[in-house]
Structures are given as structure tokens and as C-alpha cells.
Design an enzyme around this catalytic site. Structure first.
Site, mmCIF file in Angstrom:
data_model
loop_
_atom_site.group_PDB
_atom_site.id
_atom_site.type_symbol
_atom_site.label_atom_id
_atom_site.label_comp_id
_atom_site.label_asym_id
_atom_site.label_seq_id
_atom_site.Cartn_x
_atom_site.Cartn_y
_atom_site.Cartn_z
ATOM 1 N N LYS A 69 0.811 -1.226 0.000
ATOM 2 C CA LYS A 69 0.000 0.000 0.000
ATOM 3 C C LYS A 69 0.843 1.274 0.000
ATOM 4 O O LYS A 69 0.464 2.271 -0.632
ATOM 5 C CB LYS A 69 -0.965 -0.015 1.182
ATOM 6 C CG LYS A 69 -2.026 -1.108 1.053
ATOM 7 C CD LYS A 69 -3.039 -1.063 2.171
ATOM 8 C CE LYS A 69 -4.071 -2.166 2.022
ATOM 9 N NZ LYS A 69 -5.112 -2.112 3.065
ATOM 10 N N ALA A 134 -1.242 -0.487 16.614
ATOM 11 C CA ALA A 134 -0.666 0.747 16.066
ATOM 12 C C ALA A 134 -0.107 0.577 14.665
ATOM 13 O O ALA A 134 0.656 1.412 14.206
ATOM 14 C CB ALA A 134 0.433 1.256 16.981
ATOM 15 N N THR A 159 3.453 -2.401 23.512
ATOM 16 C CA THR A 159 4.659 -1.587 23.668
ATOM 17 C C THR A 159 4.305 -0.152 23.322
ATOM 18 O O THR A 159 4.354 0.259 22.155
ATOM 19 C CB THR A 159 5.784 -2.089 22.737
ATOM 20 O OG1 THR A 159 5.982 -3.489 22.951
ATOM 21 C CG2 THR A 159 7.090 -1.349 23.016
#
Length: 292
Positions: A69, A134, A159
Site C-alpha cells: 500500500k 498501532a 509496547t
């Protein structure tokens, strides 16, 4: 073998064999009466520019999945605003050959797919949200949530130090972002998006059930990991996100315009949803938004 006159399309990724895109776009083509030959093309990391450069004039476009992408965004001559915001492209439309090359237009329909999934589940607007994870899907989710009106986002990570890219994106979008550990209960929010892959064994908890939670993982045989702790009504199946982004892709492939509804679009969407359900019978198809 491609039929004479058929326009070729494919989903490109690595791996790509479990993609549900051929079922979705095949259904759309049948309903619209379009002669599309839509397949799968396994393209190794780093190989997208060479693959696109070798496409002949019969090719109409590509659905782009991981890990391509970012590369697709770099290849595109023109980007839609959402692709510019996320830095990613999941839809490429090939123009007519000019001076030996094809002009490329790029879109990110992943953002719209998330927005549509929430809207179809009864939540079109939200003020607060939580994101679990994330990675690239989390970044797309953040843009989608801001589009829905969200002003405050909490991100849960194993994390927390890995949230830097999300922090930068939140700052550019003007949204307040808090980061917490994955094992801490998430606050009360309107919308939640979980981007944890099927292999992750964590099951984050909420201080109270969010109005709606979109679980981007649709690979778990028993369904969402959140069903044991949240009412079923609150959890949106990740395949609804795939359906939403594929409808927007079909608009682009058929008409060159992501904002123009397809002819009799509710009928087309119903056919795509049936195809999605049929393709997911038996063992659940593997993937997340990144492997659509």
C-alpha cells in the site's frame, strides 16, 4: 484465460491466496453487467513497480493489499485526499496508455470502509474512540474515526513506545491522542477499533462497553475475541469493513468516481454481501483489512 474484450483486474499482495476480493468484485460485476476478469496476483515485497509496469492495455485496475500500500501511493500520479492523509493506496485505476506509460490514480477506500461499517451498524458519528494496535490498519482507523467526528482517541499497545507514527498522524489531524498499555482497561468511548491479528492472544477490556466495536480480525474460527466480554450487538464483524471498502472500489473501477453511487447500489451491495457470506462458510477466511 481471459475472455476477449474482458477488462482485467486483480488483488495484489503477499500473500494473497485467501483474499475475499475476487468474490466481492465478481458479484458486483455480475449485478452491473460488466465484463470483468478479476483474479489474484501474488507479488513479492518490492515487486509492485515492475508488476504494474508490465500490465497490458486490457488491465483496468488493482486492489492493493499488504505489503504494497505504501508503494502504491508512491507509484500513483494522482492521490485522493484520504490516500494523501494515510500515505497509503489500496485502489489503483489505470489510465489509457500515453507515450508508453499508464497514468495511475490512487485511492484509499479502507477509510471509507471503516466509516461505512460503523454507519451500517448504527453509529455514523462519535466523539470519543479507542484503537487497539498501532500498525497500518490502526492509522487508517484513526483517519476514519476523525472523519466520523471523533476528537479524543485512546490507543492501547503492548509496547506504548511504538505509537510514534500514530502520535504524528493525530497531531496532523488535530485530534487528542492518549496511549496506554494493552492490559489496562480502556476508557468509556463511543467507538472502538481492534486491529489485533488472529495470532495475538490478548483480549483487551473496556471500563464499559463501547457503543460499537469494529474487530478488524475476521480470521478467528469462533468469531471475534470480544464476544465473550461484550454484547454481540456491540461487535461489528471485520468483513463488514471489507464489504464497505470493496463497494467504494467498485465505484472507482466501474465509473472512475468514488463518490458516485453505483446504479441500483443497494442491490449490488446485497449481492456482494451474499458473496462474502458464501466465501466465508466453513473455516473462516484468513485476514484483516491488510489482507483483503
Amino acid at each position: 484465460m481471459t475472455a476477449a474484450g474482458a477488462r482485467r483486474l486483480a488483488v495484489v499482495g503477499w500473500p494473497v491466496e485467501h483474499s475475499l476480493s475476487p468474490a466481492l468484485h465478481g458479484a458486483a460485476a455480475r449485478e452491473l453487467g460488466l465484463d470483468w476478469d478479476y483474479g489474484r496476483s501474488a507479488v513479492e515485497p518490492g515487486g509492485l513497480p515492475a508488476f504494474v509496469g508490465a500490465l497490458g492495455p486490457e488491465w483496468l485496475g488493482l486492489s492493493v493489499t499488504a505489503p504494497h500500500k505504501d508503494a502504491a501511493a508512491e507509484l500513483a500520479d494522482e492521490l485522493d485526499p484520504l490516500a494523501r492523509a494515510t500515505g497509503t493506496v489500496n485502489t489503483l485505476l489505470l489510465g489509457a496508455p500515453t507515450r508508453g506509460r499508464r497514468a495511475l490514480r490512487g485511492w484509499s477506500t479502507d477509510v471509507g470502509g471503516i466509516v461505512r461499517a460503523f454507519a451500517d451498524a448504527g453509529l455514523a458519528r462519535a466523539g470519543s474512540a479507542a484503537i487497539v494496535g498501532a500498525g497500518a490498519t490502526a492509522q487508517t482507523a484513526l483517519v476514519a474515526l476523525v472523519f466520523m467526528g471523533v476528537e479524543r482517541v485512546t490507543v492501547a499497545l503492548r509496547t506504548p513506545a511504538k505509537a510514534q507514527r500514530l502520535r504524528e498522524l493525530a497531531a496532523s489531524l488535530g485530534v487528542a491522542l492518549e496511549v496506554q498499555a494493552l492490559d489496562a482497561p480502556l476508557p468509556v468511548v463511543d467507538a472502538g477499533v481492534s486491529t489485533l491479528p488472529a495470532a495475538a492472544d490478548a483480549v483487551p477490556t473496556f471500563a464499559a462497553p463501547p457503543t460499537r466495536l469494529l474487530d478488524a480480525d475476521y480470521a478467528r474460527p469462533a468469531g471475534s475475541r470480544y464476544l465473550a466480554s461484550l454484547p454481540r450487538l456491540h461487535v461489528i464483524d471485520g468483513r463488514e469493513m471489507l464489504l464497505g471498502q470493496a463497494v467504494l472500489q467498485a465505484r472507482i473501477f466501474a465509473q472512475g468516481d468514488v463518490d458516485a453511487p453505483l446504479p441500483d447500489e443497494p442491490r449490488v451491495v446485497a449481492a456482494m454481501r451474499r458473496a462474502l457470506g458464501a466465501s466465508a462458510t466453513g473455516p473462516r477466511a484468513s485476514g484483516t483489512l491488510e489482507e483483503s
